[in-house]
Design a protein around this motif. Structure first.
Motif, PDB file in Angstrom:
ATOM      1  N   MET C   1       0.843  -1.209   0.000  1.00 36.65           N
ATOM      2  CA  MET C   1       0.000   0.000   0.000  1.00 36.65           C
ATOM      3  C   MET C   1       0.878   1.258   0.000  1.00 36.65           C
ATOM      4  SD  MET C   1      -3.047   1.196   2.576  1.00 36.65           S
ATOM      5  CE  MET C   1      -3.751  -0.430   2.657  1.00 36.65           C
ATOM      6  N   GLN C   2       0.348   2.293  -0.611  1.00 40.14           N
ATOM      7  CA  GLN C   2       1.057   3.577  -0.624  1.00 40.14           C
ATOM      8  C   GLN C   2       0.622   4.372   0.611  1.00 40.14           C
ATOM      9  OE1 GLN C   2       3.631   4.277  -2.502  1.00 40.14           O
ATOM     10  NE2 GLN C   2       2.791   5.586  -4.114  1.00 40.14           N
ATOM     11  N   TRP C   3       1.572   4.760   1.419  1.00 45.54           N
ATOM     12  CA  TRP C   3       1.227   5.496   2.637  1.00 45.54           C
ATOM     13  C   TRP C   3       1.570   6.973   2.465  1.00 45.54           C
ATOM     14  CZ3 TRP C   3      -1.590   2.969   6.095  1.00 45.54           C
ATOM     15  CH2 TRP C   3      -1.500   1.559   6.129  1.00 45.54           C
ATOM     16  N   ASN C 228      11.429   9.592  10.360  1.00 45.67           N
ATOM     17  CA  ASN C 228      11.520   8.485   9.415  1.00 45.67           C
ATOM     18  C   ASN C 228      11.428   7.134  10.113  1.00 45.67           C
ATOM     19  OD1 ASN C 228      11.582   9.935   7.048  1.00 45.67           O
ATOM     20  ND2 ASN C 228      13.804  10.254   7.142  1.00 45.67           N
ATOM     21  N   ILE C 229      12.086   7.037  11.249  1.00 42.13           N
ATOM     22  CA  ILE C 229      12.064   5.758  11.948  1.00 42.13           C
ATOM     23  C   ILE C 229      10.671   5.477  12.512  1.00 42.13           C
ATOM     24  CG2 ILE C 229      12.721   6.333  14.323  1.00 42.13           C
ATOM     25  CD1 ILE C 229      14.640   3.865  12.268  1.00 42.13           C
ATOM     26  N   GLU C 230      10.010   6.555  12.953  1.00 45.34           N
ATOM     27  CA  GLU C 230       8.652   6.400  13.484  1.00 45.34           C
ATOM     28  C   GLU C 230       7.674   6.029  12.364  1.00 45.34           C
ATOM     29  OE1 GLU C 230       7.341   6.031  16.281  1.00 45.34           O
ATOM     30  OE2 GLU C 230       5.219   6.388  15.882  1.00 45.34           O
ATOM     31  N   VAL C 231       7.863   6.627  11.188  1.00 45.57           N
ATOM     32  CA  VAL C 231       7.000   6.300  10.045  1.00 45.57           C
ATOM     33  C   VAL C 231       7.179   4.825   9.693  1.00 45.57           C
ATOM     34  CG1 VAL C 231       6.679   6.665   7.570  1.00 45.57           C
ATOM     35  CG2 VAL C 231       6.857   8.630   9.111  1.00 45.57           C
ATOM     36  N   GLU C 232       8.417   4.379   9.664  1.00 42.59           N
ATOM     37  CA  GLU C 232       8.673   2.964   9.376  1.00 42.59           C
ATOM     38  C   GLU C 232       7.982   2.071  10.392  1.00 42.59           C
ATOM     39  OE1 GLU C 232      12.813   1.831   9.011  1.00 42.59           O
ATOM     40  OE2 GLU C 232      13.169   3.607   7.763  1.00 42.59           O
ATOM     41  N   GLN C 234       5.348   2.745  12.211  1.00 44.00           N
ATOM     42  CA  GLN C 234       3.887   2.763  12.047  1.00 44.00           C
ATOM     43  C   GLN C 234       3.469   1.927  10.834  1.00 44.00           C
ATOM     44  OE1 GLN C 234       2.110   6.673  12.279  1.00 44.00           O
ATOM     45  NE2 GLN C 234       3.124   7.165  14.205  1.00 44.00           N
ATOM     46  N   ILE C 235       4.257   2.031   9.753  1.00 37.60           N
ATOM     47  CA  ILE C 235       3.936   1.219   8.576  1.00 37.60           C
ATOM     48  C   ILE C 235       4.002  -0.261   8.935  1.00 37.60           C
ATOM     49  CG2 ILE C 235       4.736   0.517   6.278  1.00 37.60           C
ATOM     50  CD1 ILE C 235       5.551   3.446   5.819  1.00 37.60           C
ATOM     51  N   ASP C 236       5.055  -0.631   9.663  1.00 41.36           N
ATOM     52  CA  ASP C 236       5.197  -2.036  10.077  1.00 41.36           C
ATOM     53  C   ASP C 236       3.992  -2.474  10.894  1.00 41.36           C
ATOM     54  OD1 ASP C 236       7.568  -2.162   8.796  1.00 41.36           O
ATOM     55  OD2 ASP C 236       8.833  -2.056  10.603  1.00 41.36           O
ATOM     56  N   VAL C 237       3.601  -1.630  11.844  1.00 41.55           N
ATOM     57  CA  VAL C 237       2.468  -1.978  12.710  1.00 41.55           C
ATOM     58  C   VAL C 237       1.207  -2.172  11.874  1.00 41.55           C
ATOM     59  CG1 VAL C 237       0.913  -1.082  14.498  1.00 41.55           C
ATOM     60  CG2 VAL C 237       3.392  -0.852  14.780  1.00 41.55           C
ATOM     61  N   LEU C 238       0.926  -1.214  10.991  1.00 47.74           N
ATOM     62  CA  LEU C 238      -0.324  -1.286  10.221  1.00 47.74           C
ATOM     63  C   LEU C 238      -0.309  -2.429   9.218  1.00 47.74           C
ATOM     64  CD1 LEU C 238      -1.198   2.484   9.644  1.00 47.74           C
ATOM     65  CD2 LEU C 238      -2.124   0.907  11.345  1.00 47.74           C
ATOM     66  N   GLU C 239       0.856  -2.613   8.604  1.00 44.64           N
ATOM     67  CA  GLU C 239       0.909  -3.667   7.592  1.00 44.64           C
ATOM     68  C   GLU C 239       0.861  -5.051   8.213  1.00 44.64           C
ATOM     69  OE1 GLU C 239       4.004  -2.668   4.785  1.00 44.64           O
ATOM     70  OE2 GLU C 239       2.635  -1.281   3.767  1.00 44.64           O
ATOM     71  N   ALA C 240       1.207  -5.119   9.490  1.00 42.39           N
ATOM     72  CA  ALA C 240       1.096  -6.405  10.185  1.00 42.39           C
ATOM     73  C   ALA C 240      -0.312  -6.583  10.752  1.00 42.39           C
ATOM     74  CB  ALA C 240       2.127  -6.478  11.307  1.00 42.39           C
ATOM     75  N   GLY C 241      -1.200  -5.650  10.393  1.00 45.70           N
ATOM     76  CA  GLY C 241      -2.587  -5.759  10.840  1.00 45.70           C
ATOM     77  C   GLY C 241      -2.842  -5.156  12.215  1.00 45.70           C
ATOM     78  N   GLY C 242      -1.859  -4.462  12.768  1.00 42.23           N
ATOM     79  CA  GLY C 242      -2.023  -3.866  14.089  1.00 42.23           C
ATOM     80  C   GLY C 242      -2.598  -2.461  14.023  1.00 42.23           C
ATOM     81  N   LYS C 243      -2.633  -1.830  15.184  1.00 37.98           N
ATOM     82  CA  LYS C 243      -3.142  -0.462  15.272  1.00 37.98           C
ATOM     83  C   LYS C 243      -2.093   0.435  15.914  1.00 37.98           C
ATOM     84  CE  LYS C 243      -8.152  -0.560  15.413  1.00 37.98           C
ATOM     85  NZ  LYS C 243      -9.293  -0.968  16.198  1.00 37.98           N
TER      86      LYS C 243
END
Lengths: 95, 484, 477
Positions: C1-3, C228-232, C234-243
């Motif tokens: 997905m494009q974030w 940048n590290i925080e964005v990464e 958050q992307i990891d969390v969301l892409e793993a189906g988390g919140k």
């Protein structure tokens, strides 16, 4: 208006007050009574009334930017519970 | 010596009838002998008092004395006094030696007054009976089974029991006027901002105001001459010239318009108190006053609004007592939370904790508008009532308290019944107006107070109105038998 | 997905007043612990705040510089919470009526395009003290010197879409507060700090994602890395189906990670209400206009002027106007040296280069604007060549005097006597007959060789254009 035990626990924590378990019912009762008293305000329509934060219609006075205070650390720290090297000590703060 | 007023003592000192040291010793001796019955002092500062008296005597000799030079006074233990324990009636500050002087204290020092000690009070000024003090209740010198009123109960009792010629008090919802009434003395709460709040430990910042408590209105005027005035350390202090409060005491009262608010004579007022107040009002008629019936329709809002505004401010003001920089710290805190909760839980008494919790509640998310804003709007309505009334009358009169002094322990179980004893005094704090209580009779052996409320900055007129009454009555000269 | 990344910044700028916002204690940095914490700063019982005039003026100045609305009646409020470095148990701040309201600011991106970032508000508040976590028998030490230092908290709209934009915005504010002389901008000392609200959302989505607040990031580099590290994360969390949870996170520069702040985990209920010890601050048009009249030329306007007046390239103009002192230095060099392009080149490449290399600030530069201007004057009047000027600059940097003295002492004066140059040219030609033949055979590139030889023989002092001209004439034969 009735205050619940959970309200007492919540506000005691917000205000950092230890309340003994045994005292909670009394706080519940007394605060409920106070809020019944306070609820009398609801009898008056205040929709168009400006809130009054302060008794006098005054504005803030401004202080000149001058450093006037001298070091009184020793004097002030005489009354402190615990100090070391000029610092106030508290139990470890975890961040 | 101990039955003289400040005005009389000042004259005697000037004439050399006795010295300030002798006068101070007389009072110290009386305190030592009589105070155990009353419990009106928390701290007696005998050494400092005698040193100050010696300095005063030197000033008197040198001809540089003012009216208050050498006059012993008692200070409410809410005023910070440099180098002297300042407790505010709380365990929280039992070990607090203030590192600075309140402006009121500096003003009296400058005037050369002698501080006898610090008077007992309700804890953090929260109470109407003096029973919330960590140092035990004060007893009413007129009847040792009765409360002296509060929160300036110690300050009222020392004057009634002749343990000081006069004292200071603070008034957030009636804390000068109600104990003055219950102890049969004269007390004045000035206009908000007239006396500096710097160094006066805050209860509710937008309501607190310090004032004199003495035997006569004339003495209150002398005290006000020293206490009142602008202070650049207090943003709410008023930049306005201070009149000579003694100058207008003798103005005749002919034509004075006195408003009697019907709400102050309604249900809840004790019949005997009502009669005593009525007699006083008749006396004013004789002095040429014109009595006007008025209404303060929102009077009923004062207690509810006050018990939102005052606790809200106090809950925040008292957050600084956290066991970190001064004051009580609990033993062996296991972590920071424990330090806060136990220091505050153990350091504050029940009534203080109750009010802090009420305040935290009304300010908390979701309740702010319903309580705090609503209370501020109610405050506006109460204030407008007075504005309208003062377009028609010069002063407002009524009872100070709905009853005479009640018995110790009588109202401690239910805070609400205690709160109702301030029904007539609270509104003036919410509006910021000056008010007085003047002794006007007794019910049995317990005194009754007449309340006189004035317009903003009209303290001189209040003192004049009270003084004229005292020229024609003698209630203010009475002393309880055991303390004559 | 494009974030899509959404960033809003809260910048805390310590105002450069002499005394604290509500007390007469000094704000000077670096004093012994608690020696600059007076009774008011310590929150002793009975003390009261009185507002510092200068803090108000500085806040209004900031607002005016960003075309913000200035609030005519602003109100101080108490923010209630318990923390050991917060002496009163509440922070005096502003809530409903901040002194500075809505405004905006233009930032420049790397590709040269610009973007407007909304400023939501800027309010006045008091700084807290410092907690020192070194080991005092397992306890924390509290220093309250900083408590009560005036802060302007500048809150942006969530208008930034990358860490680079956030850095550009922060740098712009940083430059601006120094231009306005309301903050010293010293990030090491904590005079200029930043919290970043970071969230992500699928590209094209209207509503914002849940944000995390990154606390107290104290350098431009860290802002970029932390975001940048925080964005990464958050992307990891969301892409793993988390919140993503709404929380405060601390950036750890050593580990280059953000982590949840345990002590701030619980939801705060700050119980804001108007501070009853302070009254509403009222200001009128006359007050505002008087401050407006003191506004200096701001970076954007100055940059435009530099481009118009000095014909500088946009890049150079940006660099020179990023700092008020540097722009002043540049203009002083131009005034003395009378050549804006040379001045820009010398300031940007030589002077800034030398300062950077030595880790020095402009104020400490051994080469003053007058010295540099004086040297440029000598380039312009052909006393020295650009190449020799580098030697002169190096000597000035070493404190050997101004340009004229160095040129004189070292004999660096360019040779412009055509007789003398001709003599050298003749010698060079005589000694290099083979190359002369090449040139005459049509290989004109050999000219460079002759120029080099002549310059070498003259120890660099021969005027290069004269050398060129003479060589051409002589070679033509």
């Amino acid at each position: 208006m009735s205050i619940e035990r959970s309200d007492i626990e919540k506000i005691a924590h917000l205000a950092r007050l230890e309340v003994a378990e045994a005292d909670v019912p009394e706080y519940v009762r007394n605060l409920s009574n106070v809020f019944d008293l306070v609820a009398q305000m609801d009898s008056v329509d205040t929709d168009s009334v400006e809130p009054m934060a302060h008794p006098m219609e005054m504005v803030q006075r401004l202080r000149d930017d001058v450093a006037t205070e001298s070091d009184q650390r020793e004097h002030f720290q005489q009354i402190a519970p615990q100090t070391e090297n000029g610092l106030y000590l508290v139990p470890k703060v975890i961040e | 010596m101990h039955n003289k007023t400040i005005a009389e003592l000042s004259q005697s000192l000037a004439q050399g009838a006795f010295s300030s040291v002798e006068l101070t010793q007389t009072y110290l001796e009386r305190i030592e002998r009589l105070d155990p019955q009353v419990n009106s002092y928390i701290t007696v500062t005998a050494d400092e008092a005698l040193a100050a008296a010696r300095q005063a005597d030197a000033r008197i000799k040198a001809g540089t004395a003012g009216t208050l030079t050498g006059i012993p006074l008692a200070q409410k233990d809410i005023f910070c006094t440099n180098g002297i324990k300042t407790t505010c009636g709380s365990k929280m500050l039992d070990n607090f030696i203030s590192p600075y002087d309140a402006t009121v204290i500096s003003n009296f020092k400058q005037a050369g007054a002698v501080m006898l000690g610090k008077t007992n009070m309700d804890e953090f000024a929260m109470g109407s009976s003096n029973e919330t003090s960590f140092y035990g209740a004060v007893k009413n010198p007129w009847d040792l089974d009765a409360v002296p009123g509060g929160s300036s109960g110690g300050s009222a009792a020392v004057v009634a029991a002749r343990l000081a010629p006069a004292s200071t008090g603070t008034d957030t919802g009636g804390s000068i006027r109600q104990p003055a009434a219950l102890c049969g003395i004269t007390g004045l709460k000035p206009t908000y901002g007239r006396v500096s709040r710097y160094g006066m430990i805050a209860f509710a910042s937008s309501l607190d105001q310090a004032g004199p408590m003495a035997r006569t209105a004339e003495d209150c005027a002398l005290m006000m001459n020293a206490m009142a005035g602008f202070d650049d350390k207090d943003s709410t202090s008023i930049e306005r010239d201070v009149p000579d409060y003694s100058a207008s005491l003798n103005q005749p009262l002919a034509g004075l318009k006195v408003g009697l608010p019907k709400e102050y004579f309604a249900e809840g007022l004790d019949n005997d108190v009502a009669s005593a107040v009525q007699v006083a009002i008749d006396e004013y008629k004789k002095l040429g006053a014109e009595i006007v019936d008025i209404s303060l329709p929102n009077t009923g809002l004062s207690i509810p609004a006050y018990y939102v505004v005052a606790p809200a401010e106090c809950s925040s003001n008292l957050s600084r007592f956290d066991g970190v920089r001064f004051g009580y710290r609990c033993d062996n805190p296991k972590d920071l939370e424990d330090l806060y909760k136990r220091s505050r839980g153990e350091g504050f008494g029940t009534e203080v904790k109750r009010r802090i919790m009420i305040g935290a509640y009304v300010l908390s998310a979701g309740y702010y508008d319903a309580y705090y804003i609503k209370a501020q709007k109610s405050r506006q309505l109460i204030s407008q009532d007075f504005k309208q009334a003062f377009e028609k009358v010069d002063v407002i009169m009524g009872p100070t308290s709905p009853t005479v002094a009640f018995n110790l322990g009588e109202k401690t179980d239910d805070p609400v019944t205690m709160y109702l004893s301030d029904a007539y005094t609270i509104a003036t704090n919410l509006a910021g107006l000056p008010g007085m209580s003047v002794p006007c009779g007794f019910v049995g052996q317990r005194p009754v107070g007449l309340q006189i409320i004035g317009n903003y900055f009209d303290e001189a007129r209040l003192l004049n109105v009270a003084h004229q009454y005292q020229q024609h009555t003698d209630w203010h000269t009475r002393a309880p038998e055991a303390f004559r | 997905m494009q974030w899509e990344v959404v960033i809003g910044l809260e910048i805390h700028a310590q105002l450069a007043t002499k005394s604290k916002i509500f007390s007469g204690a000094s704000t000077a940095y670096g004093a012994e612990p608690n020696t600059q914490a007076c009774a008011v700063d310590l929150g002793l019982p009975g003390v009261l705040p009185v507002f510092n005039k200068e803090a108000l003026r500085m806040a209004v100045k900031f607002g005016l510089a960003n075309n913000c609305e200035i609030t005519r009646r602003s109100v101080f409020a108490r923010k209630n919470y318990f923390y050991p470095d917060l002496p009163k148990g509440y922070q005096i701040s502003q809530m409903d009526h901040p002194i500075v309201a809505r405004g905006e600011l233009e930032i420049e991106l790397e590709d040269g395009s610009t973007k407007v970032i909304g400023i939501t508000r800027a309010h006045l508040e008091e700084d807290a003290g410092k907690s020192l976590h070194e080991d005092f028998h397992g306890m924390t030490g509290i220093d309250l010197n900083r408590a009560g230092t005036p802060l302007l908290e500048i809150v942006s709209e969530p208008d930034m879409r990358s860490a680079k934009e956030a850095v550009a915005y922060m740098k712009k504010i940083h430059s601006l507060v120094q231009y306005l002389e309301i903050c010293d901008g010293n990030m090491q000392e904590g005079s200029f700090r930043c919290d970043a609200n970071v969230s992500i959302r699928p590209k094209g989505q209207q509503e914002y994602g849940t944000r995390a607040e990154l606390k107290n990031i104290n350098s431009f580099r860290f802002v970029e890395r932390a975001i940048n590290i925080e964005v990464e994360r958050q992307i990891d969390v969301l892409e793993a189906g988390g919140k993503v949870v709404q929380e405060t996170r601390l950036y750890d520069a050593d580990k280059n990670e953000t982590r949840s702040m345990r002590s701030k985990e619980e939801a705060f209920d700050y119980r804001y209400f108007p501070d009853p010890d302070l009254l509403p601050v009222e200001i009128d048009d006359a007050y505002i206009e008087a401050i407006r009249a003191t506004l200096p030329e701001l970076p954007d306007a100055k940059k435009r002027r530099f481009i118009d007046e000095y014909k500088l390239k946009a890049d150079d103009a940006s660099t020179l106007t990023s700092d008020r002192a540097l722009s002043g230095f540049f203009e002083a060099v131009v005034k003395e040296g009378e050549d804006a392009k040379l001045a820009a080149n010398w300031v940007i490449s030589e002077l800034l280069g030398a300062l950077n290399k030595n880790g020095m600030a402009l104020a400490d530069s051994p080469v003053t604007a007058d010295m540099l201007g004086g040297m440029i004057k000598r380039i312009k009047d052909n006393t020295i060549s650009g190449k020799i000027a580098k030697q002169v600059f190096a000597a000035m940097w070493e404190g050997e005097g101004d340009a004229d003295a160095i040129i004189e002492a070292k004999g660096l004066k360019q040779v412009t006597d055509s007789g003398a140059i001709e003599k050298i040219v003749d010698e060079v030609l005589a000694n290099n007959q083979a190359q002369v033949e090449q040139y005459r055979g049509g290989n004109e590139k050999v000219l460079g060789f002759f120029v080099g030889q002549v310059m070498k023989a003259s120890q660099g002092k021969a005027n290069p254009s004269q050398v060129n001209q003479l060589l051409r004439v002589k070679l033509q034969g």
